[in-house]
Design an enzyme around this catalytic site. Structure first.
Site, PDB file in Angstrom:
ATOM      1  N   PHE A 123       0.863  -1.189   0.000  1.00  0.00           N
ATOM      2  CA  PHE A 123       0.000   0.000   0.000  1.00  0.00           C
ATOM      3  C   PHE A 123       0.894   1.232   0.000  1.00  0.00           C
ATOM      4  O   PHE A 123       1.560   1.529   0.998  1.00  0.00           O
ATOM      5  CB  PHE A 123      -0.888  -0.035   1.242  1.00  0.00           C
ATOM      6  CG  PHE A 123      -1.936   1.049   1.298  1.00  0.00           C
ATOM      7  CD1 PHE A 123      -2.462   1.613   0.154  1.00  0.00           C
ATOM      8  CD2 PHE A 123      -2.416   1.498   2.526  1.00  0.00           C
ATOM      9  CE1 PHE A 123      -3.443   2.604   0.209  1.00  0.00           C
ATOM     10  CE2 PHE A 123      -3.397   2.482   2.601  1.00  0.00           C
ATOM     11  CZ  PHE A 123      -3.902   3.033   1.436  1.00  0.00           C
ATOM     12  N   LEU A 125       1.081   4.760   0.293  1.00  0.00           N
ATOM     13  CA  LEU A 125       0.390   5.967   0.751  1.00  0.00           C
ATOM     14  C   LEU A 125       1.376   7.031   1.226  1.00  0.00           C
ATOM     15  O   LEU A 125       1.361   8.160   0.754  1.00  0.00           O
ATOM     16  CB  LEU A 125      -0.577   5.603   1.880  1.00  0.00           C
ATOM     17  CG  LEU A 125      -1.334   6.750   2.551  1.00  0.00           C
ATOM     18  CD1 LEU A 125      -2.292   7.406   1.556  1.00  0.00           C
ATOM     19  CD2 LEU A 125      -2.110   6.239   3.771  1.00  0.00           C
ATOM     20  N   SER A 132       2.119  11.384   9.127  1.00  0.00           N
ATOM     21  CA  SER A 132       0.890  11.544   9.910  1.00  0.00           C
ATOM     22  C   SER A 132      -0.120  12.404   9.151  1.00  0.00           C
ATOM     23  O   SER A 132      -1.324  12.167   9.199  1.00  0.00           O
ATOM     24  CB  SER A 132       1.203  12.188  11.261  1.00  0.00           C
ATOM     25  OG  SER A 132       1.959  11.301  12.069  1.00  0.00           O
ATOM     26  N   ILE A 157       7.377   2.197   2.457  1.00  0.00           N
ATOM     27  CA  ILE A 157       6.354   1.294   1.932  1.00  0.00           C
ATOM     28  C   ILE A 157       6.670  -0.152   2.330  1.00  0.00           C
ATOM     29  O   ILE A 157       7.651  -0.744   1.861  1.00  0.00           O
ATOM     30  CB  ILE A 157       6.218   1.435   0.405  1.00  0.00           C
ATOM     31  CG1 ILE A 157       5.978   2.905   0.031  1.00  0.00           C
ATOM     32  CG2 ILE A 157       5.096   0.540  -0.102  1.00  0.00           C
ATOM     33  CD1 ILE A 157       4.810   3.564   0.749  1.00  0.00           C
ATOM     34  N   THR A 158       5.826  -0.704   3.171  1.00  0.00           N
ATOM     35  CA  THR A 158       5.977  -2.078   3.646  1.00  0.00           C
ATOM     36  C   THR A 158       5.670  -3.055   2.516  1.00  0.00           C
ATOM     37  O   THR A 158       4.744  -2.848   1.732  1.00  0.00           O
ATOM     38  CB  THR A 158       5.029  -2.338   4.824  1.00  0.00           C
ATOM     39  OG1 THR A 158       5.296  -1.397   5.857  1.00  0.00           O
ATOM     40  CG2 THR A 158       5.201  -3.742   5.375  1.00  0.00           C
ATOM     41  N   GLY A 237      -6.990  -1.547   8.553  1.00  0.00           N
ATOM     42  CA  GLY A 237      -5.547  -1.639   8.768  1.00  0.00           C
ATOM     43  C   GLY A 237      -5.162  -1.448  10.224  1.00  0.00           C
ATOM     44  O   GLY A 237      -4.252  -2.116  10.730  1.00  0.00           O
ATOM     45  N   ARG A 263      14.144 -19.656  35.930  1.00  0.00           N
ATOM     46  CA  ARG A 263      15.314 -18.957  36.462  1.00  0.00           C
ATOM     47  C   ARG A 263      15.237 -18.858  37.983  1.00  0.00           C
ATOM     48  O   ARG A 263      14.243 -18.376  38.539  1.00  0.00           O
ATOM     49  CB  ARG A 263      15.382 -17.554  35.858  1.00  0.00           C
ATOM     50  CG  ARG A 263      16.434 -16.626  36.438  1.00  0.00           C
ATOM     51  CD  ARG A 263      17.829 -17.054  36.091  1.00  0.00           C
ATOM     52  NE  ARG A 263      18.782 -16.000  36.399  1.00  0.00           N
ATOM     53  CZ  ARG A 263      20.100 -16.180  36.413  1.00  0.00           C
ATOM     54  NH1 ARG A 263      20.602 -17.368  36.123  1.00  0.00           N
ATOM     55  NH2 ARG A 263      20.908 -15.180  36.687  1.00  0.00           N
ATOM     56  N   GLU A 361       0.671   2.845  10.743  1.00  0.00           N
ATOM     57  CA  GLU A 361      -0.792   2.842  10.682  1.00  0.00           C
ATOM     58  C   GLU A 361      -1.382   3.940  11.559  1.00  0.00           C
ATOM     59  O   GLU A 361      -2.489   3.823  12.075  1.00  0.00           O
ATOM     60  CB  GLU A 361      -1.345   1.472  11.091  1.00  0.00           C
ATOM     61  CG  GLU A 361      -2.561   1.040  10.316  1.00  0.00           C
ATOM     62  CD  GLU A 361      -2.220   0.803   8.840  1.00  0.00           C
ATOM     63  OE1 GLU A 361      -2.766   1.546   8.014  1.00  0.00           O
ATOM     64  OE2 GLU A 361      -1.429  -0.087   8.529  1.00  0.00           O
TER      65      GLU A 361
END
Length: 392
Positions: A123, A125, A132, A157-158, A237, A263, A361
């Site tokens: 996507f 954008l 933002s 962009i992912t 999203g 532990r 997001e």
């Protein structure tokens, strides 16, 4: 998991995805984090498992699930590796979701089978000057015979390095518009991967578009309707990222509890000490609360709630889940002590992965701005509500 979901409950699907995550993803996570890239074989296995087309109808080769199946898969993958979860998130909760809810029949027939068949989507954008403030973008779409010419540059962009399809947002004469652009379109170029602190296996790249020609039939949702469609898609999203953050928090808590039981210090497990056990208990309650918010926000989207209710619910779920994930990941490092600060430890990786949850997001402040806009009748002092879309 390649069997169509039909009436399968999301919980049943979650169990299957959890097993896939433990056996196919977890053994690769450390190496992928080091290499800052996915194992190509894992992408094939995600496709074979149906995780690249969860909500895609069976007639297009997908699993035919619903939104809750998508979110269940993202959450379970994030328990072991948030970087893998974000690939599945962008694929299903952004691009496939946009096609399913706003695409034409022709667009769905052309693209949904490809996504379900393994074509990764991204996507496009954000820009360097539009993060933002997403609607400050400068990428333009100019009319040409039979379509549009796109010029501009996208950032952060992912999935860009793996993508076969980009959903690109640009400014047309009639307003913001979304375009379906194949990765091999002449003039589209993916830049070098950004070396990120967390979710390192996930590719994050700039994307340059120079005189990219897009035919009219690849406009998604209609000319000038991009802002409306983007807000709708980003609500889903946000749910995807909330699910990722809930899964991350669960994974961090699981590791912390296991270590607290194994532990020993001063002759007893560290989990026997109130300072540790109470902190773990609080984290468990916060995770339960984050899941409840996510479920309520999902119900708001599924039921077609009014825009203000949907935006407030999705923003709140994403905001709280990201905060819980960051706190829980920090707690897990603290419980592990020095072992939690070693570069290859699972808790150190989750701690690095958690930070971006409050940024992508929509940052935490953007989510607060969205919620505030649904509470207060007065406009934000000194702010602006471009195109009536506060908080996107």
């Amino acid at each position: 998991m390649t069997t169509p979901l039909g009436d399968s409950a999301p919980d049943e699907f979650a169990t299957a995805v959890s097993a896939f995550a433990r056996t196919r993803v977890a053994p690769r996570s450390t190496a992928m984090d080091r290499a800052a890239a996915y194992d190509p074989a894992l992408l094939d296995e995600l496709r074979e498992a149906g995780l690249l087309g969860i909500e895609v109808p069976e007639r297009y080769g997908g699993l035919g699930g619903g939104l809750r199946h998508v979110l269940a898969a993202i959450e379970e993958l994030a328990v072991v590796d948030p970087a893998v979860a974000v690939l599945v998130d962008v694929q299903n909760a952004l691009v496939a979701a946009a096609l399913l809810r706003h695409g034409s029949g022709d667009q769905q027939r052309r693209w949904l089978p490809r996504l379900a068949g393994g074509a990764v989507a991204a996507f496009a954008l954000s820009e360097d000057g539009a993060g933002s403030d997403a609607f400050a973008m400068t990428t333009t779409a100019s009319p040409t015979p039979g379509g549009h010419r796109i010029d501009g540059a996208k950032a952060w962009i992912t999935n860009a390095a793996e993508a076969s399809l980009f959903l690109v947002c640009a400014r047309a004469e009639s307003g913001l518009t979304l375009f379906l652009v194949p990765a091999d379109a002449p003039g589209l170029r993916v830049g070098e991967r950004v070396d990120t602190t967390g979710v390192r296996a996930s590719s994050t790249c700039p994307v340059v578009l120079e005189a990219v020609r897009v035919p009219e039939h690849d406009v998604l949702g209609g000319l000038g309707r991009g802002a409306e469609v983007v807000v709708s898609v980003l609500d889903i999203g946000k749910l995807g990222i909330a699910a990722q953050q809930v899964g991350l928090a669960r994974g961090a808590l699981d590791l912390a509890v296991r270590h607290a039981q194994d532990r020993k210090q001063f002759g007893r497990p560290v989990g026997a000490f109130q300072g540790v056990r109470f902190a773990l208990a609080r984290a468990a309650v916060e995770i339960d609360a984050a899941r409840a918010l996510l479920s309520a926000a999902t119900a708001a989207v599924e039921s077609g709630a009014d825009a203000a209710t949907r935006m407030r619910s999705c923003a709140g779920a994403k905001l709280f889940a990201a905060e819980v994930a960051e706190r829980t990941a920090t707690l897990a490092v603290d419980v592990h002590g020095g072992l939690g600060c070693t570069a290859d430890s699972a808790v150190a990786r989750l701690h690095r992965d958690a930070k971006v949850g409050s940024i992508y997001e929509g940052t935490t402040n953007i989510q607060l701005r969205t919620v505030a806009a649904t509470l207060l009748a007065v406009p934000e002092a000194g702010g602006r509500d471009e195109e009536g879309l506060v908080g996107t």
